[in-house]
Structure formats: structure tokens, C-alpha cells
Scaffold this motif. Sequence first.
Motif, PDB file in Angstrom:
ATOM      1  N   ASP A  27     -62.497  17.235  25.869  1.00 31.07           N
ATOM      2  CA  ASP A  27     -62.754  18.636  26.224  1.00 31.07           C
ATOM      3  C   ASP A  27     -61.539  19.496  25.908  1.00 31.07           C
ATOM      4  O   ASP A  27     -61.657  20.594  25.337  1.00 31.07           O
ATOM      5  N   LEU A  28     -60.357  19.005  26.273  1.00 32.17           N
ATOM      6  CA  LEU A  28     -59.132  19.742  25.963  1.00 32.17           C
ATOM      7  C   LEU A  28     -58.917  19.817  24.455  1.00 32.17           C
ATOM      8  O   LEU A  28     -58.446  20.835  23.940  1.00 32.17           O
ATOM      9  N   GLU A  29     -59.263  18.769  23.757  1.00 27.35           N
ATOM     10  CA  GLU A  29     -59.163  18.788  22.297  1.00 27.35           C
ATOM     11  C   GLU A  29     -60.021  19.912  21.719  1.00 27.35           C
ATOM     12  O   GLU A  29     -59.587  20.646  20.812  1.00 27.35           O
ATOM     13  N   ALA A  59     -53.557  14.011  27.954  1.00 25.93           N
ATOM     14  CA  ALA A  59     -53.964  14.631  26.696  1.00 25.93           C
ATOM     15  C   ALA A  59     -52.826  14.594  25.682  1.00 25.93           C
ATOM     16  O   ALA A  59     -53.033  14.267  24.506  1.00 25.93           O
ATOM     17  N   ALA A  60     -51.616  14.899  26.135  1.00 24.15           N
ATOM     18  CA  ALA A  60     -50.462  14.841  25.234  1.00 24.15           C
ATOM     19  C   ALA A  60     -50.200  13.407  24.788  1.00 24.15           C
ATOM     20  O   ALA A  60     -49.870  13.153  23.624  1.00 24.15           O
ATOM     21  N   HIS A  83     -52.321  11.152  24.303  1.00 15.01           N
ATOM     22  CA  HIS A  83     -53.347  10.751  23.337  1.00 15.01           C
ATOM     23  C   HIS A  83     -53.176  11.457  21.991  1.00 15.01           C
ATOM     24  O   HIS A  83     -54.033  11.305  21.110  1.00 15.01           O
ATOM     25  N   GLY A  84     -52.118  12.219  21.843  1.00 13.42           N
ATOM     26  CA  GLY A  84     -51.819  12.805  20.547  1.00 13.42           C
ATOM     27  C   GLY A  84     -52.443  14.148  20.268  1.00 13.42           C
ATOM     28  O   GLY A  84     -52.449  14.592  19.105  1.00 13.42           O
ATOM     29  N   LEU A  85     -52.968  14.837  21.280  1.00 14.43           N
ATOM     30  CA  LEU A  85     -53.500  16.168  21.050  1.00 14.43           C
ATOM     31  C   LEU A  85     -52.378  17.114  20.620  1.00 14.43           C
ATOM     32  O   LEU A  85     -51.198  16.868  20.903  1.00 14.43           O
ATOM     33  N   ALA A  86     -52.757  18.187  19.961  1.00 16.32           N
ATOM     34  CA  ALA A  86     -51.784  19.121  19.387  1.00 16.32           C
ATOM     35  C   ALA A  86     -51.214  20.031  20.473  1.00 16.32           C
ATOM     36  O   ALA A  86     -51.522  21.226  20.557  1.00 16.32           O
ATOM     37  N   VAL A  87     -50.361  19.454  21.297  1.00 10.72           N
ATOM     38  CA  VAL A  87     -49.754  20.158  22.429  1.00 10.72           C
ATOM     39  C   VAL A  87     -48.331  20.538  22.061  1.00 10.72           C
ATOM     40  O   VAL A  87     -47.531  19.691  21.652  1.00 10.72           O
ATOM     41  N   GLU A  88     -47.992  21.806  22.216  1.00 13.69           N
ATOM     42  CA  GLU A  88     -46.650  22.284  21.910  1.00 13.69           C
ATOM     43  C   GLU A  88     -45.653  21.919  23.008  1.00 13.69           C
ATOM     44  O   GLU A  88     -44.523  21.511  22.735  1.00 13.69           O
ATOM     45  N   ALA A  89     -46.066  22.103  24.244  1.00 16.19           N
ATOM     46  CA  ALA A  89     -45.215  21.817  25.397  1.00 16.19           C
ATOM     47  C   ALA A  89     -46.100  21.757  26.630  1.00 16.19           C
ATOM     48  O   ALA A  89     -47.218  22.301  26.645  1.00 16.19           O
ATOM     49  N   LEU A  90     -45.605  21.096  27.677  1.00 15.79           N
ATOM     50  CA  LEU A  90     -46.354  20.904  28.913  1.00 15.79           C
ATOM     51  C   LEU A  90     -45.553  21.438  30.093  1.00 15.79           C
ATOM     52  O   LEU A  90     -44.358  21.156  30.207  1.00 15.79           O
ATOM     53  N   ALA A  91     -46.218  22.148  30.981  1.00 14.10           N
ATOM     54  CA  ALA A  91     -45.627  22.497  32.268  1.00 14.10           C
ATOM     55  C   ALA A  91     -46.536  21.947  33.355  1.00 14.10           C
ATOM     56  O   ALA A  91     -47.757  22.147  33.311  1.00 14.10           O
ATOM     57  N   LEU A  92     -45.961  21.252  34.308  1.00  9.60           N
ATOM     58  CA  LEU A  92     -46.736  20.524  35.318  1.00  9.60           C
ATOM     59  C   LEU A  92     -46.226  20.892  36.702  1.00  9.60           C
ATOM     60  O   LEU A  92     -45.025  20.823  36.967  1.00  9.60           O
ATOM     61  N   TYR A  93     -47.159  21.265  37.588  1.00  6.63           N
ATOM     62  CA  TYR A  93     -46.775  21.600  38.953  1.00  6.63           C
ATOM     63  C   TYR A  93     -47.376  20.594  39.932  1.00  6.63           C
ATOM     64  O   TYR A  93     -48.593  20.471  40.043  1.00  6.63           O
ATOM     65  N   GLU A  94     -46.507  19.879  40.599  1.00 10.21           N
ATOM     66  CA  GLU A  94     -46.845  18.956  41.679  1.00 10.21           C
ATOM     67  C   GLU A  94     -48.005  18.006  41.376  1.00 10.21           C
ATOM     68  O   GLU A  94     -49.018  17.989  42.095  1.00 10.21           O
TER      69      GLU A  94
END
Length: 266
Positions: A77-79, A104-105, A107-118
Motif C-alpha cells: 500500500d505504501l509502495e 517499508a524502508a 523492504h527497499g521502497l523508495a524512501v528518502e528519509a524516515l521520522a518516527l515518533y514513539e
Amino acid sequence: MDVATSRDGTRIAYDRSGSGPALILVDGALGHRAFNPHGAALADLLQDAFTVHTYDRRGRGDSGDTAPYAVEREIEDLEALIRAAGGRAHLFGMSSGAVLALDAAAHGLAVEALALYEPPFIVDGSRPPLPPDYAVRVGALAGEGRRAEAVEYFMTAAVGLPAELLGGMREDPSFARMEQVAHTLAYDAAVMGGTMSGVPLPPHRWASVTVPVLVADGGKSEHTFADGADALAAVLRDVRRTTLDGQTHDVDPEVLAPVLRDFFAH
């Protein structure tokens, strides 16, 4: 409302606002576009710098829910959303949505950067772990039509609320909206896997994540969140760890937005 089509044909509903690099907001348990005022507020605060995508995870809101469920379908879905956003995107994940974004990252999806909260990891004895049969039980309750009981079980076993607070919670209009998506609590349990069992995080689950990652917690949250954030930071390659003073799991978008803006700009 726009729609992206996932690999299995499931229609994923989303809203898009603003201009600039693509940013996708990934909700945690029970959240969706019609039941997440913080998500809309965060999108409003960021749309001058990003093209912000808020979406309904499968089984929620206006999105479809093709059976059988698997975490891999949510990654797909994110892909589809990233493809609709132009082929690459930043991701912000909240609570269990942070773990989905991480997967998702990985698994190799085209993610530039991740921000994660708690991300709600339980990696030590700072609070009781989830019961071993939590995922099966919460899914069975919802599957049997006992949706209110499923939400209550989530609130006590996963969130850690005292049982005596449930009576007042049932009277709040928001409880009925949580009941509507109670079946997706089992989906979030699958996303979390064994990471709420009170043992260290698996060291290799996100070893393939090479993009920059921001891991944040709130300074007024339970110590469990800080412990989990520290544990996650320890297994990632390119990580920035921060604490938002005065914040809880119910983070203020006005406080969060500038942190995300600064991180994604670098």
C-alpha cells in the motif's frame, strides 16, 4: 480524496495538500483520516514545505480491505502511495505506524528519509509485556463482532490503561469510531510482531535501512517509550535521536512540525 491502487487491487484512499517534496504520514493503531485530528493539523503545518499525503491504512476509513491480511500488503500500500506521490517520498510514522514505515524502508521502497515518533516497543521490564496470545485474542474478539471488547482489550493490554477508565471511555463519542476499525487492531499486532514482549529488539530486522532516520519520544511519556526509542536507535545505521520536551504519546503537532521540517531539510 484521491485513490492509489495496491498490488492486490485494494484501493487506498488518501488526501494530498501543499507543494514540495512528498511526505506520507503513517498512522498508528485505530487512526485514519476521519479519526486523527492531529494528522490533519500536522499536514496543515507542513504543507508550505512538503506535498503532504495523509491516507487511510487498509481496513480503515475509505480504503479497502482485501483478505487475507499480511503486513506485506500494507507495505505494498505504501509502495502504491509513493508511486502516486511521484516515485520517492519521506515517511513519518506515529506509534505502530512508525514500525510499518521502518519495515517499508527495509523492504527497499523508495524512501528518502524516515521520522518516527514513539514506536511502542517493550524491550525491558519498564512495563508489562503484551500477553503471548494478544494478537489472536484481539482478532478473535473483533471477528466475533465483539468490537467494543476488542477496543477495551487493546486499551488495557497494549496501551496499559487501568480498567476502571473504560466505563467513561465507552461514553465518549470517539469510542464508536474506534469500534468501527477494531478489526485492524490485529493488523497492528502483526506489524509489531514480537517487539512488545519485553525482550531486546531483533538486531537484523531493519539492518537494510540505510536512509537517515529520526527517532523521537516525548519527555513526559512513560519511560517505556524512551527505552524503546533508545533500543531502536542502537540498531540503525544513520540515526538521529531526540526527545521533545513536555510531550506525551499524544504529541502536539505545533511542537512536532518544526522538528520534522528541520530533519527532512537536511
